[in-house]
Design a protein around this motif. Sequence first.
Motif, PDB file in Angstrom:
ATOM      1  N   PRO A 141      -4.431 -31.728  17.117  1.00  0.00           N
ATOM      2  CA  PRO A 141      -3.295 -31.822  18.055  1.00  0.00           C
ATOM      3  C   PRO A 141      -3.670 -31.524  19.495  1.00  0.00           C
ATOM      4  O   PRO A 141      -2.911 -31.853  20.410  1.00  0.00           O
ATOM      5  CB  PRO A 141      -2.309 -30.786  17.516  1.00  0.00           C
ATOM      6  N   ASP A 142      -4.841 -30.920  19.716  1.00  0.00           N
ATOM      7  CA  ASP A 142      -5.225 -30.516  21.067  1.00  0.00           C
ATOM      8  C   ASP A 142      -6.170 -31.502  21.752  1.00  0.00           C
ATOM      9  O   ASP A 142      -6.656 -31.225  22.851  1.00  0.00           O
ATOM     10  CB  ASP A 142      -5.895 -29.137  21.023  1.00  0.00           C
ATOM     11  N   THR A 143      -6.446 -32.654  21.133  1.00  0.00           N
ATOM     12  CA  THR A 143      -7.320 -33.624  21.765  1.00  0.00           C
ATOM     13  C   THR A 143      -6.565 -34.373  22.860  1.00  0.00           C
ATOM     14  O   THR A 143      -5.341 -34.284  22.975  1.00  0.00           O
ATOM     15  CB  THR A 143      -7.856 -34.631  20.734  1.00  0.00           C
ATOM     16  N   GLU A 144      -7.305 -35.144  23.650  1.00  0.00           N
ATOM     17  CA  GLU A 144      -6.720 -35.884  24.769  1.00  0.00           C
ATOM     18  C   GLU A 144      -6.396 -37.327  24.416  1.00  0.00           C
ATOM     19  O   GLU A 144      -6.128 -38.143  25.290  1.00  0.00           O
ATOM     20  CB  GLU A 144      -7.673 -35.844  25.967  1.00  0.00           C
ATOM     21  N   LEU A 145      -6.392 -37.662  23.141  1.00  0.00           N
ATOM     22  CA  LEU A 145      -6.150 -39.032  22.705  1.00  0.00           C
ATOM     23  C   LEU A 145      -4.736 -39.460  23.087  1.00  0.00           C
ATOM     24  O   LEU A 145      -3.742 -38.929  22.597  1.00  0.00           O
ATOM     25  CB  LEU A 145      -6.354 -39.133  21.195  1.00  0.00           C
ATOM     26  N   ALA A 146      -4.638 -40.450  23.958  1.00  0.00           N
ATOM     27  CA  ALA A 146      -3.343 -40.889  24.483  1.00  0.00           C
ATOM     28  C   ALA A 146      -2.929 -42.254  23.965  1.00  0.00           C
ATOM     29  O   ALA A 146      -1.741 -42.555  23.908  1.00  0.00           O
ATOM     30  CB  ALA A 146      -3.385 -40.912  26.019  1.00  0.00           C
ATOM     31  N   TYR A 147      -3.877 -43.099  23.610  1.00  0.00           N
ATOM     32  CA  TYR A 147      -3.591 -44.477  23.209  1.00  0.00           C
ATOM     33  C   TYR A 147      -4.118 -44.685  21.795  1.00  0.00           C
ATOM     34  O   TYR A 147      -5.329 -44.625  21.559  1.00  0.00           O
ATOM     35  CB  TYR A 147      -4.256 -45.443  24.195  1.00  0.00           C
ATOM     36  N   THR A 156       0.745 -36.662  12.197  1.00  0.00           N
ATOM     37  CA  THR A 156      -0.297 -35.745  12.680  1.00  0.00           C
ATOM     38  C   THR A 156      -1.088 -36.394  13.807  1.00  0.00           C
ATOM     39  O   THR A 156      -2.271 -36.716  13.667  1.00  0.00           O
ATOM     40  CB  THR A 156      -1.242 -35.365  11.525  1.00  0.00           C
ATOM     41  N   PHE A 157      -0.414 -36.598  14.926  1.00  0.00           N
ATOM     42  CA  PHE A 157      -1.060 -37.188  16.092  1.00  0.00           C
ATOM     43  C   PHE A 157      -1.097 -36.157  17.224  1.00  0.00           C
ATOM     44  O   PHE A 157      -0.281 -35.231  17.264  1.00  0.00           O
ATOM     45  CB  PHE A 157      -0.314 -38.433  16.548  1.00  0.00           C
ATOM     46  N   PRO A 158      -2.031 -36.306  18.165  1.00  0.00           N
ATOM     47  CA  PRO A 158      -2.127 -35.336  19.268  1.00  0.00           C
ATOM     48  C   PRO A 158      -0.864 -35.319  20.120  1.00  0.00           C
ATOM     49  O   PRO A 158      -0.165 -36.332  20.258  1.00  0.00           O
ATOM     50  CB  PRO A 158      -3.327 -35.844  20.071  1.00  0.00           C
ATOM     51  N   VAL A 159      -0.609 -34.192  20.724  1.00  0.00           N
ATOM     52  CA  VAL A 159       0.572 -34.032  21.576  1.00  0.00           C
ATOM     53  C   VAL A 159       0.490 -34.940  22.797  1.00  0.00           C
ATOM     54  O   VAL A 159       1.518 -35.379  23.325  1.00  0.00           O
ATOM     55  CB  VAL A 159       0.707 -32.556  22.011  1.00  0.00           C
ATOM     56  N   GLU A 160      -0.727 -35.264  23.233  1.00  0.00           N
ATOM     57  CA  GLU A 160      -0.907 -36.097  24.416  1.00  0.00           C
ATOM     58  C   GLU A 160      -0.661 -37.581  24.168  1.00  0.00           C
ATOM     59  O   GLU A 160      -0.754 -38.384  25.096  1.00  0.00           O
ATOM     60  CB  GLU A 160      -2.322 -35.916  24.973  1.00  0.00           C
ATOM     61  N   THR A 161      -0.336 -37.965  22.941  1.00  0.00           N
ATOM     62  CA  THR A 161      -0.163 -39.381  22.618  1.00  0.00           C
ATOM     63  C   THR A 161       0.961 -39.993  23.448  1.00  0.00           C
ATOM     64  O   THR A 161       2.093 -39.516  23.450  1.00  0.00           O
ATOM     65  CB  THR A 161       0.155 -39.554  21.122  1.00  0.00           C
ATOM     66  N   ARG A 162       0.645 -41.076  24.137  1.00  0.00           N
ATOM     67  CA  ARG A 162       1.638 -41.813  24.925  1.00  0.00           C
ATOM     68  C   ARG A 162       1.943 -43.169  24.306  1.00  0.00           C
ATOM     69  O   ARG A 162       3.036 -43.689  24.466  1.00  0.00           O
ATOM     70  CB  ARG A 162       1.130 -42.032  26.354  1.00  0.00           C
ATOM     71  N   PHE A 163       0.961 -43.763  23.641  1.00  0.00           N
ATOM     72  CA  PHE A 163       1.104 -45.071  23.028  1.00  0.00           C
ATOM     73  C   PHE A 163       0.767 -44.928  21.550  1.00  0.00           C
ATOM     74  O   PHE A 163      -0.341 -44.517  21.205  1.00  0.00           O
ATOM     75  CB  PHE A 163       0.163 -46.069  23.706  1.00  0.00           C
ATOM     76  N   LEU A 223       4.728 -47.665  37.220  1.00  0.00           N
ATOM     77  CA  LEU A 223       3.879 -48.089  36.134  1.00  0.00           C
ATOM     78  C   LEU A 223       3.858 -47.040  35.035  1.00  0.00           C
ATOM     79  O   LEU A 223       4.000 -45.849  35.274  1.00  0.00           O
ATOM     80  CB  LEU A 223       2.452 -48.326  36.632  1.00  0.00           C
ATOM     81  N   SER A 224       3.672 -47.521  33.827  1.00  0.00           N
ATOM     82  CA  SER A 224       3.486 -46.591  32.724  1.00  0.00           C
ATOM     83  C   SER A 224       2.188 -45.826  32.919  1.00  0.00           C
ATOM     84  O   SER A 224       1.191 -46.355  33.389  1.00  0.00           O
ATOM     85  CB  SER A 224       3.453 -47.359  31.397  1.00  0.00           C
ATOM     86  N   SER A 225       2.204 -44.562  32.547  1.00  0.00           N
ATOM     87  CA  SER A 225       0.983 -43.763  32.686  1.00  0.00           C
ATOM     88  C   SER A 225      -0.084 -44.169  31.694  1.00  0.00           C
ATOM     89  O   SER A 225      -1.217 -43.714  31.782  1.00  0.00           O
ATOM     90  CB  SER A 225       1.319 -42.277  32.489  1.00  0.00           C
ATOM     91  N   ILE A 226       0.272 -45.047  30.737  1.00  0.00           N
ATOM     92  CA  ILE A 226      -0.726 -45.547  29.786  1.00  0.00           C
ATOM     93  C   ILE A 226      -1.853 -46.245  30.526  1.00  0.00           C
ATOM     94  O   ILE A 226      -3.033 -46.108  30.205  1.00  0.00           O
ATOM     95  CB  ILE A 226      -0.072 -46.507  28.780  1.00  0.00           C
ATOM     96  N   ILE A 227      -1.490 -47.000  31.565  1.00  0.00           N
ATOM     97  CA  ILE A 227      -2.479 -47.788  32.290  1.00  0.00           C
ATOM     98  C   ILE A 227      -3.464 -46.886  33.015  1.00  0.00           C
ATOM     99  O   ILE A 227      -4.581 -47.291  33.313  1.00  0.00           O
ATOM    100  CB  ILE A 227      -1.764 -48.736  33.274  1.00  0.00           C
ATOM    101  N   GLU A 228      -3.084 -45.653  33.289  1.00  0.00           N
ATOM    102  CA  GLU A 228      -3.975 -44.751  34.005  1.00  0.00           C
ATOM    103  C   GLU A 228      -5.254 -44.486  33.227  1.00  0.00           C
ATOM    104  O   GLU A 228      -6.276 -44.113  33.796  1.00  0.00           O
ATOM    105  CB  GLU A 228      -3.268 -43.427  34.287  1.00  0.00           C
TER     106      GLU A 228
END
Length: 811
Positions: A454-460, A475-482, A583-588
């Motif tokens: 849960p503490d990884t930086e995986l966003a997509y 069970t996905f990281p909290v940073e998940t955006r997509f 813009l969506s922060s996903i693109i960042e």
Amino acid sequence: MERPCPLLTFFSFFFFFFLPCLSCPEYQKQALLQFKSFILAITSSLNYSSDYYDLLQSWNSSSSCCGWFQVECRGVPKVVIALCLSNLFTGLSPQPQVESTILAPLFHIRSLENLYISDNNIQGEIPGVGFANLSNLVLLDMSGNHFKGSIPPQLFRLPYLRELHLGVNSLTGKLLHDDEETEKYVLSGTSNLKVLSLFGYKFSDGMLLSILCLKGLEFLDLSYNDLSMEIPTEIGNYLPNISTLALSNNRLTGGIPSSMRRLSKLRLLFLHNNLLTGEIPTWLFDFKGRTALYVGGNRLIWKNSVTVEIAPNPSLSRLDLKSCGLVGEIPKWISNQTGLRFLDLSKNNLRGELPEWFVEMRFEGLILSDNEFTGSLSPRLFSGLSPGVLALSRNNFSGELPKNIGFPTFLWVLSLKENNFSGPIPQSLAQSLSLQLLDLSRNRFSGNFPDFNPDTELAYIDFSFNDFSGEVPTTFPVETRFLALGGNKLSGGLPFNLTNLSNLERLELQDNNLTGELPNFLSRISTLQVLNLRNNSFQGSIPQSIFNLRSLRILDVSDNNLTGEIPKESDNLVGMLETPNLLSSIIEINYLAYSTWLRQEEQVGLDYRDLVVNWKKSKQGISTDKLNIYTLLDLSNNQLSGQIPTSLGALKALKLLNISGNKLSGKIPTSFGDLENIETLDLSHNNLSGSIPPTLTKLQQLTILDVSNNELVGPIPDGGQMGTMVLDPNYFANNSGLCGIQIRVPCPKEQLTPPVKIEEDDHKEPWLLWESVWIGYLVGLLLAMGIMLGMGYFTLPSPSNRRHPPQRPIR
């Protein structure tokens, strides 16, 4: 007579003469305090808290400005020589609009040598007269703003200016602005300008020719402009000192000039993503000091028919040959480039398995997408110093993924979509601390989902269109955006643990076997912008709470078994009320910590998966980088009933509204005439009655209107957009009472001219109608009396026959 104390004399001299030399001049302090007041005035007018600006808290009248944050002083006495004032409004939403007049106080600090004011949303023209006062400037960074107009000639006459950064603005026009004095100054060779960054403009061809006059340039970035010319044939004679040349992402044509061979100091060359033609000259590899060569994404061809020998170049660390017509196996000469760390061979016709020598080259970035590679991935590819970016999408790789695939410390992008990989996802991927983008879509992965740290930086995360089954994992990281899990065999309901994903912006669960009701807890994911639950087996009503998601811009719950009425309150769908501009922060993720050409290898141009929607009667994909301009609501093919809420007409940002294939009844709301951005309006296959509202003629963007298979009557409105767009007669079929020229059914005479009055509200109060009746009655009565009087029906006595009251005698 007492002798003066030597110690007292020393301290007096120290305080009165030496201490002032340690402080910045008072006029410079006052200028900076005035600049701060301008910043606070902007934020307070927008109700932003002044506490946000911790970096300016040290700026106060009781201390020397030489000790302030982001202020640098030098000399005796001390003077301000550097100001770092970039990103002053980072984190504020919406970003405030800042006028260029905010810079006026800084023009009084003539000792400035370095000034950074990038990424502050500053608008207006660049104040050239003000910058002319800063005659000691060595570095000026104004990139990432919204300056417009031409570049003022005063900037090129600053005698000590060595670096000028103006990228990502809205500047236009010629470089020297037809200014004879500036042109004479530049042509004289006295300019000290070494670094010029103008990427992201819309400059024309003449700009490149005028820049060639700056013969002292060592770094030139003209990427992302509108250059549509050929590269000047004599460019090698004009820029003898150039070491970095970036002309990518334009529309340059022709071949690579042979004169570039004379650019002996050139180290980094970026020509990718243009329209260049011809063969790729092998002499480009002959420069011993060359570290980066980007020629991909053009129409250039690598001559495969002849055996090409490329000499080893240990300095070459980055090579881009994307879409260069390479055929067959990976060229063997690449093995001689022992210093290669980034390689892009995507969009060629390469095939076969990855050679052993290739796997052991230890790339930091490797892009082989859109080829015909086969075989499985060797575990050696992920041992030791393995890639930080690995993109192998759209090939024919197969087999299971190596168990050590997630072990590399610096793996931050892994894209393996559209291959034939199978088996489970290795647990090592779920534990990778550096991974930020993971795309395994359109393969044949199966088995259980791994438990992500849960503490990884995986966003997509994209696991869509595989063979996963079971319940929706949580069970996905909290940073998940997509999070994309569509196109699998998932079953059951939506789990409550999805609310733990507090940063989630895009959730796609379409094309599964999900059941149950839509839960109210979805409203707790306040960051949600896209929710796609299409083609499942959800039942029950649409909860009103979903319409409380203020950031939601795309909602697709079509092809389910939903019942009940459409929620009547839509005012909280703020994302659908106004056209979004963020813009969506996903693109960042594409640009994390990589902002300069010196780190070009990390700007990999990731191809995020399109969002597939039913757009204009067919399934089409909307690219992620354009999602910010699309707002859609699709409730089609359910069992919804009742009347269409008039409140839907308030969703003015909608481009598509599809409520077809339901059991809706009643009239089409006249408020739909307020959907000013609507392009597709599909109301077909319902039980709607009444007429088509004339207000729809106001919809200037409308291209598709489908009202077929209803119970509508009366004339089809003509005029406005309804009179100009191409109307398919099938979109009005199976409404026995409709008529009009659009379907070649003549209307009865009494229906030829529809009522001019347009009701603005379906629930208008009756007393307003009676008020109109009484006003009409009084006007008519007065008009009739006037006519009768003029015709002599009433005769008034003449003035001479009128009786006057008796007058009192004057005394």
